[in-house]
Design a protein around this motif. Structure first.
Motif, mmCIF file in Angstrom:
data_model
loop_
_atom_site.group_PDB
_atom_site.id
_atom_site.type_symbol
_atom_site.label_atom_id
_atom_site.label_comp_id
_atom_site.label_asym_id
_atom_site.label_seq_id
_atom_site.Cartn_x
_atom_site.Cartn_y
_atom_site.Cartn_z
ATOM 1 N N LEU A 1 0.591 -1.555 0.017
ATOM 2 C CA LEU A 1 0.360 0.003 0.229
ATOM 3 C C LEU A 1 1.261 1.370 -0.214
ATOM 4 O O LEU A 1 0.488 2.517 -0.542
ATOM 5 C CB LEU A 1 -0.290 0.018 0.792
ATOM 6 N N ASP A 2 1.804 1.373 0.558
ATOM 7 C CA ASP A 2 2.866 2.524 1.156
ATOM 8 C C ASP A 2 3.294 2.674 -0.991
ATOM 9 O O ASP A 2 3.528 4.202 -1.432
ATOM 10 C CB ASP A 2 3.819 2.150 2.052
ATOM 11 N N TYR A 3 3.748 1.598 -1.413
ATOM 12 C CA TYR A 3 4.269 1.608 -2.446
ATOM 13 C C TYR A 3 3.049 1.933 -3.972
ATOM 14 O O TYR A 3 3.711 3.244 -4.258
ATOM 15 C CB TYR A 3 4.560 0.230 -3.266
ATOM 16 N N LEU A 4 2.076 1.693 -3.965
ATOM 17 C CA LEU A 4 0.706 2.491 -4.483
ATOM 18 C C LEU A 4 0.879 3.677 -4.543
ATOM 19 O O LEU A 4 0.526 4.737 -5.613
ATOM 20 C CB LEU A 4 -0.336 1.164 -4.140
ATOM 21 N N GLU A 5 0.897 3.975 -3.069
ATOM 22 C CA GLU A 5 0.072 5.444 -2.706
ATOM 23 C C GLU A 5 1.939 6.482 -3.273
ATOM 24 O O GLU A 5 1.773 7.831 -3.692
ATOM 25 C CB GLU A 5 0.394 6.152 -1.069
ATOM 26 N N GLU A 6 3.352 6.129 -2.857
ATOM 27 C CA GLU A 6 3.833 6.985 -3.533
ATOM 28 C C GLU A 6 4.211 6.627 -4.654
ATOM 29 O O GLU A 6 4.406 7.541 -5.487
ATOM 30 C CB GLU A 6 5.484 6.004 -3.373
#
Length: 354
Positions: free
Chosen positions: A60-65
């Motif tokens: 999820l962090d990667y997707l948001e970034e």
């Protein structure tokens, strides 16, 4: 992906044989279908699937970034992950870009099964001669199948325009694979063949039957589809289930099977406007170079993909009974539809699911 692959795959709007057992979606009795006209969608937890839940937050962090707006994972038709980022919401509409080519392919199959056309018809049978500036004998070689395969033989170096002056002969149809916006002429063929606007026919024969929302809008030389992320997921679920919504045939299984398998012998990684993972080689737009190996090495070999500009994605994975959706802005501030983002994303999905 190699850097050369990334540069070559500038989509403007954007191995496995047919009898490979791993390339068969589950029986429809295993699948859940969300009701039409309802926000209800049954869920399944990562824990129930035995997934590595510690890998969820890094994903999820990667997707948001990476400027994602919507991300969905379905397994057996049930919602396992549904996340929205960067001001987007479940009700927000977003464009599909070239991921919507697969909608046009599906509508071509529907029009064929209803007897309005045959994909081996000459395009000029429906649009009349002179729809290109190719010599008449060469224009008459171009079939609807060629538009589905991207083997029209028309010059892909002339841009997105589809007026006759911009559709010029380069090679005989069927002898050269080149990603070309001429596929949109299939929408005109469908309209002429059915006597309806493309949008009306689409709504009646696909959108409304599986509970999608959204509609078509004009963007440059294209008619582009926009919807919420759940509508994209519904379409992916339809494709996972061999073209059926529950037991209702939307597009027949023969066409579905052809669409998600290699359609010609030049670009093994291309079906009928679908991209195919796990093949021994692939071609990319704006080059005639053949790349060896799978398009997304970290992705499942049986995966077929709707890919659009700025990283609009539908991944359908029969062996995992899975559909993955990504909507948003370009992950890496470039408009290519396939980039290192796909490879890293699947590495992170694999860390969660394996």
């Amino acid at each position: 992906m190699k850097a050369l692959s990334i540069l070559c795959f500038a989509l403007l709007i954007l191995g496995c044989s047919n009898d490979d057992a791993t390339n068969q979606p589950p029986d429809n009795t295993e699948l859940y279908f969300p009701p039409i006209g309802s926000d209800v969608w049954e869920t399944k937890t990562p824990a129930a699937l035995g997934w590595n839940e510690t890998a969820a937050q890094p994903l999820l962090d990667y997707l948001e970034e990476k400027h994602t707006k919507a991300f969905i994972i379905l397994v057996d038709g049930k919602m396992v992950m549904e996340n929205y980022f960067n001001g987007h919401a479940a009700s927000s509409l977003w464009y599909w870009a070239s991921a919507g080519k697969t909608l046009t392919a599906t509508m071509t199959g529907i029009a064929e099964q209803e007897g309005f056309l045959d994909i081996d018809d000459k395009v000029s049978d429906h649009l009349g001669t002179g729809w290109t500036t190719a010599p008449l004998a060469k224009e008459n070689l171009i079939t609807c199948r060629n538009l589905l395969e991207m083997t029209s033989g028309l010059d892909d170096a002339l841009g997105d325009g589809v007026t006759p002056a911009e559709l010029q002969y380069k090679a005989d149809a069927g002898t050269r694979w080149a990603y070309h916006n001429v596929y949109v002429k299939l929408q005109d063929v469908i309209s002429e063949a059915t006597g309806q606007t493309y949008s009306d026919y689409f709504n009646a024969k696909l959108r409304d039957l599986i509970g999608m929302n959204g509609g078509w809008f004009v963007s440059g030389n294209n008619i582009v589809y926009a919807s919420n992320a759940r509508s994209m997921a519904r379409f992916g679920l339809l494709m996972l289930n061999k073209g059926k919504w529950e037991d209702t045939v939307i597009v027949n299984e023969n066409f579905w099977n052809e669409a998600k398998n290699t359609s010609q012998n030049i670009n093994l990684a291309y079906g009928y406007l679908w991209w195919l993972n796990g093949k021994s080689s692939y071609h990319l737009p704006q080059t005639q170079f053949q790349f060896n190996g799978s398009i997304i090495p970290s992705g499942p070999n049986d995966m077929y993909m709707a890919l659009g500009k700025n990283d609009q994605k539908i991944y359908v994975v029969p062996s995992k009974r899975m559909v993955v959706i990504r909507m948003g802005d370009a992950a890496d501030d470039v408009s290519v539809a396939l980039s290192d983002f796909d490879e890293t994303l699947w590495e992170k999905i694999n860390a969660l699911t394996n």
